[in-house]
Design an enzyme around this catalytic site. Structure first.
Site, PDB file in Angstrom:
ATOM      1  CD  GLU A 416      -3.068  -0.980   0.094  1.00 13.29           C
ATOM      2  OE1 GLU A 416      -2.901   0.149  -0.654  1.00 13.29           O
ATOM      3  OE2 GLU A 416      -3.950  -1.726   0.018  1.00 13.29           O
ATOM      4  NE  ARG A 420      -3.894   2.976  -0.236  1.00 14.42           N
ATOM      5  CZ  ARG A 420      -4.851   2.987   0.375  1.00 14.42           C
ATOM      6  NH1 ARG A 420      -5.185   4.192   0.925  1.00 14.42           N
ATOM      7  NH2 ARG A 420      -5.545   2.008   0.424  1.00 14.42           N
ATOM      8  CG  ASP A 550      -5.920  -7.050  -7.945  1.00 11.91           C
ATOM      9  OD1 ASP A 550      -4.948  -7.253  -7.301  1.00 11.91           O
ATOM     10  OD2 ASP A 550      -6.808  -6.178  -7.356  1.00 11.91           O
ATOM     11  CD  GLU A 688     -10.676  -1.477  -8.449  1.00 11.73           C
ATOM     12  OE1 GLU A 688      -9.711  -1.335  -7.653  1.00 11.73           O
ATOM     13  OE2 GLU A 688     -11.856  -1.020  -8.060  1.00 11.73           O
TER      14      GLU A 688
END
Length: 784
Positions: A416, A420, A550, A688
């Protein structure tokens, strides 16, 4: 809204009755008028003959014309001579007949004009008007009048003026000829002659009255036709005005109608937004720009199962440059509202949480749940830049320069924080070239990089930014997570280029060295990995393009793009995985055949799809357009078709809910394609689907993805917007539920950014030739 469809629409024709069928035997007004005129013309010839017979000085004489015929009997001659009908009609002027014929001619001319109007309507393509010009008045129509029909006025049965089988003293034959038979062969008294003359006079008056009424009736018919046509034109103007008003209302409420058949068209702006022909097809969904004072609270979700022509990934409409220009003009008016949404968030973040990790949008609390790294601020920097909010961007830069420090930050998620914060700093540097961002990025990157100190060189899931200690998560049995080891390469490769430290690139790429070696033949990799005897092996058999898997697939294709399409192994890994996905995970729903990518557990298909999987719409499209065999190759066309079909399903995940917003995931069933499980009904402002809309719109030019994105944005505005920002939803099928007091930083970094870029035709971002996005929507320039 298809105003030319065969569906029920306001009546536009001058006649609103049912259309006459080919086998309909009813006579129209013109036919009746002509028939009456012909009958009366024949009748006038009879008058002349009757007058000739009555006027003969010797009734027993024969004329030359009758010399060859059988001689009349005495009784026949008397009847002809004494007939009150012949005697009376011999006194009628033929002017009434001539006038009636003239009226008939006028009616015929009017009917011919009607045919011309019908032909013109057909030429214009106005099938509705043509149909009604061809129709007839019918019982039940408010303009219907049975006395417009000539046969009704004359009467053919019952009492009245003449004809029929009237009663004793009434109309019909009995009423006119009541009393003694005038044809009997007996002497006539003066009284009889007086009565007969009186009867003759009464008949004459009745006949004149009848003809007068008929003439008036025909005049009324012609006048009625003129009046009805004028009224029809007036109604047509009123209906078109109503339609235009309805379109304006639809536009002002953002309600684009997408019928399953032919869709809609904006007749209000027909000149400004013409149709684009593709054989018999045209793009039907273009509308007028959105006004700046548009009220999102008035928007109501339009429901699912629309735009069905896109369901299977086809391209139903030709995309011309003119259509692209149209769409761009419309998009700019929508971009304005997305910008205002960002301003709403940022104003409150700046006032109540500036420099903190998150703002709570209902309580306006500021929290530092990501370690106090200003996560929302750093994650939003490139969004501010791309939206033209440069003052806010430079204020953020000043905070980064003066206050951002990682010295006191403890354990963080390597994954993360990389996507980010590190991604946000690098993107801000790439766009602005301000060295402050690169300096802070190198400091953060060097700390996160210590997570790679593992026996096999794969990065651990958690790392302490102060001490450098790292580990995997106990909740996952200390296994490595596929998405986390394969989603840092774009960032570290860029950092290596910017700083000249190649170690960042080499160590991050090592994960793909391992994945390439252990990848199964079908290219589908389980979600967990572990060490086993000094080797990395897969730790389970759960396959998914959703959570925990993903972005590793995403980075395969994006590393290929980032490297200038030269590093073949990343492209080969991508193609191998996508082949396996098509063969084993790609499914069609029942009954409508929606395309989705299922999970697989222990070799069995799990018919569910995460919202996260919708990123694949964009990734597949990007892969198709950068295929080394060309975008028109069979593989590229297969992948593009799947991208479109999958994205349509993702759109349906939004459109079918009561709020027009997607749940976290859906489960596919055998009844209505899919349903929302109770534990999946929440929405945390995920990006998404609008990400896929953005990629497909930019790559294909099809405006439909902007229309879907506009629907999603309107629902977010209506159901998620609160006083200090935007809140998550607990149940997307409960439009009356208050949003949660939670707003992830990725809402500003991804959802807002992709929506803005979707409606921004003037952006500097070029996803084919210049830029590549990391999985948090931070753009980096492609390597030269």
């Amino acid at each position: 809204m298809n105003f030319n469809s065969d569906q029920s629409t306001p009546q536009l024709g001058r006649r609103r009755g049912t259309t006459r069928k080919k086998n309909d035997t009813a006579l129209n007004q013109k036919s009746i008028l002509v028939l009456v005129a012909l009958c009366l013309a024949i009748f006038s010839m009879g008058l002349i003959l009757g007058n000739h017979v009555i006027g003969s000085p010797n009734p027993n004489e024969t004329t030359p014309s009758s010399s060859n015929n059988q001689p009349q009997t005495q009784q026949q001659h008397k009847n002809a001579q004494l007939s009150p009908l012949l005697a009376a009609t011999s006194k009628i002027s033929t002017s009434d007949i001539q006038k009636l014929i003239q009226e008939s001619a006028k009616a015929e001319a009017f009917e011919e004009k009607d045919h011309q109007l019908e032909a013109e309507a057909i030429k214009r393509g106005d099938k509705k008007l043509a149909a009604h010009l061809r129709g007839v008045l019918a019982p039940g129509d408010k303009n219907y009048n049975p006395h417009h029909h000539v046969d009704d006025a004359i009467g053919d049965d019952g009492g009245g003026n003449f004809g029929g089988s009237g009663g004793e003293n009434g109309g019909g034959d009995g009423g006119i000829y009541a009393g003694e038979n005038p044809y009997e062969d007996s002497p006539q008294s003066e009284e009889t002659e007086r009565k007969e003359l009186s009867s003759h006079n009464r008949f004459t008056e009745r006949l004149k009255e009848t003809l007068a009424r008929e003439k008036e009736s025909q005049h009324q018919i012609v006048e009625s036709m003129h009046h009805q046509f004028e009224e029809a034109l007036k109604r047509e103007k009123e209906v078109m005005s109503s339609i235009k008003s309805g379109v304006k209302n639809i536009i002002s409420h953002g309600k684009l109608r997408g019928d399953d058949s032919n869709g809609g068209s904006d007749t209000l702006n027909a000149q400004k937004y013409p149709s684009f022909e593709t054989g018999s097809d045209y793009y039907p969904y273009m509308v007028a720009p959105v006004p700046e004072n548009y009220d999102f609270k008035s928007y109501e979700p339009l429901g699912g199962d629309r735009f069905a022509e896109y369901k299977d990934g086809e391209s139903p409409y030709k995309i011309t440059q003119q259509l692209r220009d149209q769409s761009d003009e419309l998009a700019r008016s929508r971009r304005y509202h997305v910008l205002n949404a960002m301003k709403h968030v940022w104003k409150n973040y700046k006032q109540y949480a500036f420099g903190h990790d998150e703002l709570h949008p209902i309580s306006k609390r500021a929290t530092s749940n990501w370690g106090g790294m200003g996560t929302t601020l750093v994650d939003s920097l490139d969004t501010l830049w791309l939206m033209g909010m440069k003052d806010e961007f430079w204020e953020g830069r000043d905070w980064v320069r003066d206050h951002l420090s990682n010295d006191r930050v403890g354990d963080v998620s390597q994954f993360e924080t990389t996507i980010r914060s590190l991604g946000g700093l690098l993107s801000a540097y790439d766009l602005s070239h301000d060295a402050v961002f690169l300096k802070k990025a190198e400091d953060l990157g060097s700390r996160l990089f210590k997570s790679f100190r593992s026996p096999n060189g794969l990065p651990h899931g958690s790392v302490n930014l102060q001490t450098g200690n790292s580990r995997n998560f106990g909740w996952n049995n200390n296994n490595y997570i596929l998405a986390e080891i394969g989603t840092n390469q774009l960032e570290y490769r860029y950092l290596a280029r910017a700083t000249g430290n190649d170690e960042y690139a080499k160590k991050s790429e090592h994960a793909f060295d391992i994945l390439e070696q252990i990848m199964p033949e079908d290219g589908l990799m389980p979600l967990n990995l572990k060490d086993k005897g000094g080797e990395v092996v897969f730790a389970n058999d759960h396959l998914s393009f959703g959570a925990m898997g993903d972005s590793t697939y995403e980075y395969m294709i994006k590393m290929w793009v980032q490297g200038g399409r030269k590093e073949k192994r990343y492209r080969d890994m991508w193609d191998k995985s996508i082949d396996g996905m098509h063969e084993k995970l790609l499914q069609k729903s029942i009954p409508n055949g929606l395309t989705y990518i299922a999970d697989s557990k222990k070799g069995r298909i799990d018919h569910k799809m995460d919202h996260l999987v919708c990123f694949m719409g964009g990734a597949l499209a990007l892969g198709a357009y950068t295929d080394p065999d060309g975008p028109n190759s069979p593989r590229a066309q297969r992948d593009l078709k799947t991208a479109k079909a999958l994205t349509y399903t993702c759109y349906q995940m939004y459109a079918r809910t009561k709020t027009g917003i997607s749940p976290e995931y859906v489960a596919f069933d055998n009844e209505n394609d899919f349903h929302v499980p109770p534990n999946a009904a929440f929405y945390i402002l995920r990006p998404e689907t609008v990400e896929a809309f953005y990629y497909l719109n930019k790559l294909t030019g099809d405006p439909i993805y902007r229309e879907w994105g506009w629907e999603v944005f309107q629902s977010i505005e209506k159901y998620c917007k609160v006083q200090y920002g935007y809140g998550s939803l607990k149940n997307v099928d409960n439009p009356n539920m208050t949003p949660d007091d939670r707003m992830e930083s990725f809402f500003l970094a991804e959802t807002m950014k992709y929506l803005y870029l979707l409606f921004d035709p003037d952006s500097e971002i070029d996803i084919l030739n210049k830029h590549v996005f990391n999985t948090e929507a931070h753009p980096f320039k492609i390597f030269e």
